[in-house]
Design a protein around this motif. Structure first.
Motif, PDB file in Angstrom:
ATOM      1  N   ARG A  96      10.830 -25.341  43.878  1.00  0.00           N
ATOM      2  CA  ARG A  96       9.424 -25.644  43.972  1.00  0.00           C
ATOM      3  C   ARG A  96       8.585 -24.461  44.032  1.00  0.00           C
ATOM      4  NH1 ARG A  96       5.471 -28.937  44.455  1.00  0.00           N
ATOM      5  NH2 ARG A  96       4.562 -29.563  46.176  1.00  0.00           N
ATOM      6  N   ASN A  97       9.012 -23.455  44.363  1.00  0.00           N
ATOM      7  CA  ASN A  97       8.305 -22.026  44.523  1.00  0.00           C
ATOM      8  C   ASN A  97       7.946 -21.812  43.028  1.00  0.00           C
ATOM      9  OD1 ASN A  97       7.858 -19.938  47.209  1.00  0.00           O
ATOM     10  ND2 ASN A  97       9.873 -20.959  47.405  1.00  0.00           N
ATOM     11  N   ILE A  98       8.975 -22.029  42.179  1.00  0.00           N
ATOM     12  CA  ILE A  98       8.758 -21.480  40.812  1.00  0.00           C
ATOM     13  C   ILE A  98       7.677 -22.810  39.915  1.00  0.00           C
ATOM     14  CG2 ILE A  98       9.683 -21.277  38.468  1.00  0.00           C
ATOM     15  CD1 ILE A  98      11.955 -20.083  40.227  1.00  0.00           C
ATOM     16  N   THR A  99       8.019 -23.842  40.566  1.00  0.00           N
ATOM     17  CA  THR A  99       7.293 -24.992  39.630  1.00  0.00           C
ATOM     18  C   THR A  99       5.864 -25.244  40.017  1.00  0.00           C
ATOM     19  OG1 THR A  99       8.349 -26.642  40.704  1.00  0.00           O
ATOM     20  CG2 THR A  99       9.354 -26.055  38.684  1.00  0.00           C
ATOM     21  N   LEU A 100       5.654 -25.019  41.341  1.00  0.00           N
ATOM     22  CA  LEU A 100       4.360 -25.610  41.944  1.00  0.00           C
ATOM     23  C   LEU A 100       3.083 -25.036  41.037  1.00  0.00           C
ATOM     24  CD1 LEU A 100       3.016 -26.614  44.571  1.00  0.00           C
ATOM     25  CD2 LEU A 100       2.879 -24.529  45.432  1.00  0.00           C
ATOM     26  N   ALA A 117      12.074 -23.292  35.022  1.00  0.00           N
ATOM     27  CA  ALA A 117      12.426 -22.641  36.062  1.00  0.00           C
ATOM     28  C   ALA A 117      13.970 -22.081  35.874  1.00  0.00           C
ATOM     29  CB  ALA A 117      12.407 -23.431  37.326  1.00  0.00           C
ATOM     30  N   VAL A 118      14.778 -23.359  35.164  1.00  0.00           N
ATOM     31  CA  VAL A 118      16.134 -23.015  34.929  1.00  0.00           C
ATOM     32  C   VAL A 118      16.191 -21.756  34.058  1.00  0.00           C
ATOM     33  CG1 VAL A 118      18.186 -24.210  34.057  1.00  0.00           C
ATOM     34  CG2 VAL A 118      16.733 -25.340  35.674  1.00  0.00           C
ATOM     35  N   THR A 119      15.418 -22.095  33.090  1.00  0.00           N
ATOM     36  CA  THR A 119      15.748 -20.832  31.848  1.00  0.00           C
ATOM     37  C   THR A 119      15.540 -19.403  32.672  1.00  0.00           C
ATOM     38  OG1 THR A 119      14.990 -22.629  30.376  1.00  0.00           O
ATOM     39  CG2 THR A 119      14.922 -20.030  29.577  1.00  0.00           C
ATOM     40  N   LEU A 120      14.423 -19.476  33.341  1.00  0.00           N
ATOM     41  CA  LEU A 120      14.036 -18.315  33.892  1.00  0.00           C
ATOM     42  C   LEU A 120      15.029 -17.636  34.905  1.00  0.00           C
ATOM     43  CD1 LEU A 120       9.916 -18.484  34.082  1.00  0.00           C
ATOM     44  CD2 LEU A 120      11.440 -17.129  32.734  1.00  0.00           C
ATOM     45  N   LEU A 121      15.468 -18.357  35.687  1.00  0.00           N
ATOM     46  CA  LEU A 121      16.415 -18.012  36.927  1.00  0.00           C
ATOM     47  C   LEU A 121      17.794 -17.792  36.176  1.00  0.00           C
ATOM     48  CD1 LEU A 121      15.840 -21.000  39.655  1.00  0.00           C
ATOM     49  CD2 LEU A 121      15.582 -18.395  39.714  1.00  0.00           C
ATOM     50  N   ARG A 122      18.210 -18.304  35.042  1.00  0.00           N
ATOM     51  CA  ARG A 122      19.284 -18.008  34.248  1.00  0.00           C
ATOM     52  C   ARG A 122      19.229 -16.474  33.911  1.00  0.00           C
ATOM     53  NH1 ARG A 122      19.850 -21.938  30.212  1.00  0.00           N
ATOM     54  NH2 ARG A 122      20.612 -23.305  31.723  1.00  0.00           N
ATOM     55  N   ARG A 123      17.987 -16.389  33.420  1.00  0.00           N
ATOM     56  CA  ARG A 123      17.877 -14.929  32.792  1.00  0.00           C
ATOM     57  C   ARG A 123      17.952 -13.862  33.971  1.00  0.00           C
ATOM     58  NH1 ARG A 123      11.903 -13.391  30.041  1.00  0.00           N
ATOM     59  NH2 ARG A 123      12.077 -11.173  30.504  1.00  0.00           N
ATOM     60  N   VAL A 124      17.650 -14.070  34.915  1.00  0.00           N
ATOM     61  CA  VAL A 124      17.754 -13.034  36.265  1.00  0.00           C
ATOM     62  C   VAL A 124      19.070 -13.278  37.048  1.00  0.00           C
ATOM     63  CG1 VAL A 124      15.218 -12.708  36.260  1.00  0.00           C
ATOM     64  CG2 VAL A 124      16.564 -14.206  37.940  1.00  0.00           C
ATOM     65  N   GLY A 125      19.971 -14.114  36.527  1.00  0.00           N
ATOM     66  CA  GLY A 125      21.280 -14.433  37.135  1.00  0.00           C
ATOM     67  C   GLY A 125      21.330 -15.107  38.409  1.00  0.00           C
ATOM     68  N   LEU A 126      19.907 -16.157  38.575  1.00  0.00           N
ATOM     69  CA  LEU A 126      20.124 -16.982  40.064  1.00  0.00           C
ATOM     70  C   LEU A 126      19.873 -18.412  39.847  1.00  0.00           C
ATOM     71  CD1 LEU A 126      17.585 -14.348  41.915  1.00  0.00           C
ATOM     72  CD2 LEU A 126      20.134 -14.644  42.272  1.00  0.00           C
ATOM     73  N   GLU A 127      20.487 -18.569  38.477  1.00  0.00           N
ATOM     74  CA  GLU A 127      20.320 -20.118  38.402  1.00  0.00           C
ATOM     75  C   GLU A 127      20.988 -21.035  39.487  1.00  0.00           C
ATOM     76  OE1 GLU A 127      21.764 -23.083  34.681  1.00  0.00           O
ATOM     77  OE2 GLU A 127      22.387 -21.028  34.826  1.00  0.00           O
ATOM     78  N   GLU A 128      21.888 -20.626  40.141  1.00  0.00           N
ATOM     79  CA  GLU A 128      22.679 -21.275  41.083  1.00  0.00           C
ATOM     80  C   GLU A 128      21.960 -21.488  42.215  1.00  0.00           C
ATOM     81  OE1 GLU A 128      23.720 -17.316  42.077  1.00  0.00           O
ATOM     82  OE2 GLU A 128      23.360 -18.419  40.600  1.00  0.00           O
ATOM     83  N   LYS A 129      20.987 -20.630  42.597  1.00  0.00           N
ATOM     84  CA  LYS A 129      19.880 -20.501  43.848  1.00  0.00           C
ATOM     85  C   LYS A 129      18.690 -21.521  43.618  1.00  0.00           C
ATOM     86  CE  LYS A 129      22.458 -17.056  45.563  1.00  0.00           C
ATOM     87  NZ  LYS A 129      23.482 -17.560  46.805  1.00  0.00           N
ATOM     88  N   VAL A 148      10.132 -14.213  38.457  1.00  0.00           N
ATOM     89  CA  VAL A 148      10.186 -15.476  37.799  1.00  0.00           C
ATOM     90  C   VAL A 148       9.076 -16.483  38.139  1.00  0.00           C
ATOM     91  CG1 VAL A 148      11.502 -17.628  37.704  1.00  0.00           C
ATOM     92  CG2 VAL A 148      12.715 -15.685  37.509  1.00  0.00           C
ATOM     93  N   ARG A 149       8.626 -16.569  39.273  1.00  0.00           N
ATOM     94  CA  ARG A 149       7.675 -17.424  39.716  1.00  0.00           C
ATOM     95  C   ARG A 149       6.145 -16.895  38.914  1.00  0.00           C
ATOM     96  NH1 ARG A 149       5.120 -18.027  45.947  1.00  0.00           N
ATOM     97  NH2 ARG A 149       5.077 -15.732  45.271  1.00  0.00           N
ATOM     98  N   ALA A 150       6.088 -15.790  38.821  1.00  0.00           N
ATOM     99  CA  ALA A 150       4.972 -15.037  38.061  1.00  0.00           C
ATOM    100  C   ALA A 150       5.072 -15.439  36.786  1.00  0.00           C
ATOM    101  CB  ALA A 150       4.719 -13.659  38.327  1.00  0.00           C
ATOM    102  N   LEU A 151       6.181 -15.012  36.039  1.00  0.00           N
ATOM    103  CA  LEU A 151       6.540 -15.409  34.575  1.00  0.00           C
ATOM    104  C   LEU A 151       6.346 -16.758  34.097  1.00  0.00           C
ATOM    105  CD1 LEU A 151       9.461 -13.230  33.983  1.00  0.00           C
ATOM    106  CD2 LEU A 151       7.351 -12.836  33.187  1.00  0.00           C
ATOM    107  N   ALA A 152       6.503 -17.783  35.322  1.00  0.00           N
ATOM    108  CA  ALA A 152       6.500 -19.285  34.828  1.00  0.00           C
ATOM    109  C   ALA A 152       5.109 -19.662  34.359  1.00  0.00           C
ATOM    110  CB  ALA A 152       6.939 -20.066  36.042  1.00  0.00           C
ATOM    111  N   MET A 153       4.345 -18.828  34.755  1.00  0.00           N
ATOM    112  CA  MET A 153       2.816 -19.157  34.309  1.00  0.00           C
ATOM    113  C   MET A 153       2.534 -18.642  33.078  1.00  0.00           C
ATOM    114  SD  MET A 153       1.209 -20.982  36.520  1.00  0.00           S
ATOM    115  CE  MET A 153      -0.592 -21.019  35.953  1.00  0.00           C
ATOM    116  N   ARG A 154       3.459 -18.100  32.357  1.00  0.00           N
ATOM    117  CA  ARG A 154       3.123 -17.408  30.946  1.00  0.00           C
ATOM    118  C   ARG A 154       2.148 -16.385  31.036  1.00  0.00           C
ATOM    119  NH1 ARG A 154       4.106 -23.514  28.305  1.00  0.00           N
ATOM    120  NH2 ARG A 154       6.065 -23.696  28.664  1.00  0.00           N
TER     121      ARG A 154
END
Length: 240
Positions: A96-100, A117-129, A148-154
């Motif tokens: 929710r932090n990332i997608t809001l 969110a999943v793609t970006l989290l995978r990239r920083v090794g935190l997909e399972e969180k 990641v949250r900042a990057l989600a806004m492209r």
């Protein structure tokens, strides 16, 4: 990408930024260093108007953002910002932090935002969180999530305000690695940091600030090998 002219900022009688001119080109990695209280973070926060300049103009991709008629929120969507203390919403999951923001600003629908969110989290090794809460994460993990949250806004530009200074030393590397990867991919970045190794390795240009002014700027090799100003030499002698 950014054009700063005659930027000044005062808090009451205290002049924090003193008539700064600066240009930041697309793809540049500008690293801002200097002693505490030199105006580095205030300079960075003026670039997206989190701090209102007292005087001067700031232009982002041709839009004068210091003009009161400019919709600053529309401009800020193109500028990612990462803070020293993460600023995650504690009552929301990582997902929710990332997608809001992407959903609320209608940049993307919920499904696309979840996928991002999943793609970006995978990239920083935190997909399972993805369904964890911020309190369940280490400082280094929180800061990677904040990126990641900042990057989600492209965004077209990323601003980093001392992103590692609140971290335990062994967590600094994991955050800097993500930033280095971003730099290699060509992201335009302005980074306020005390990490001289990062400045030397990743910066395309170093700005040295003291007393609210940019006293010296150069590409990293020349800056660290042959600083011109006595104040720069003194600062580097204490931090290197």
């Amino acid at each position: 990408m950014i054009d700063v002219k005659h930027l000044s900022k005062s808090f009451g009688d205290h002049l924090v930024l003193d008539d700064i001119d600066q240009h930041i080109a697309p793809g540049e990695k500008v690293v801002v260093i200097g002693p505490s209280g030199s105006g580095k973070s205030t300079f960075l926060r003026c670039l997206n108007l989190l701090e209102e300049p007292t005087a001067g103009t700031i232009t982002f991709e041709g839009t004068v953002i210091t003009d009161p008629k400019t919709d600053i929120n529309a401009v800020r969507r193109q500028m990612g910002m990462v803070f020293q203390h993460f600023n995650l919403f504690p009552n929301m999951t990582i997902r929710r932090n990332i997608t809001l923001a992407p959903v609320r600003t209608k940049l993307m629908g919920q499904d696309e935002a979840d996928e991002t969110a999943v793609t970006l989290l995978r990239r920083v090794g935190l997909e399972e969180k993805i369904d964890a809460y911020p309190a369940q994460l280490s400082g280094g993990q929180k800061q990677r999530i904040a990126i990641v949250r900042a990057l989600a806004m492209r965004p077209k530009l990323m601003l980093f305000d001392e992103p590692t200074s609140a971290l335990d030393p062994e967590m600094v590397g994991e955050v800097l690695d993500v930033m280095k990867e971003l730099a290699q991919e060509g992201m335009t970045m302005v980074v306020v940091t005390h990490e001289m190794g990062f400045a030397r390795e990743v910066g395309s240009r170093i700005l040295f600030m003291d007393g609210g002014k940019i006293l010296e700027e150069n590409e990293p090799h020349a800056f660290f090998a042959n600083p011109r100003e006595e104040r720069t030499k003194l600062f580097l002698s204490k931090v290197l």
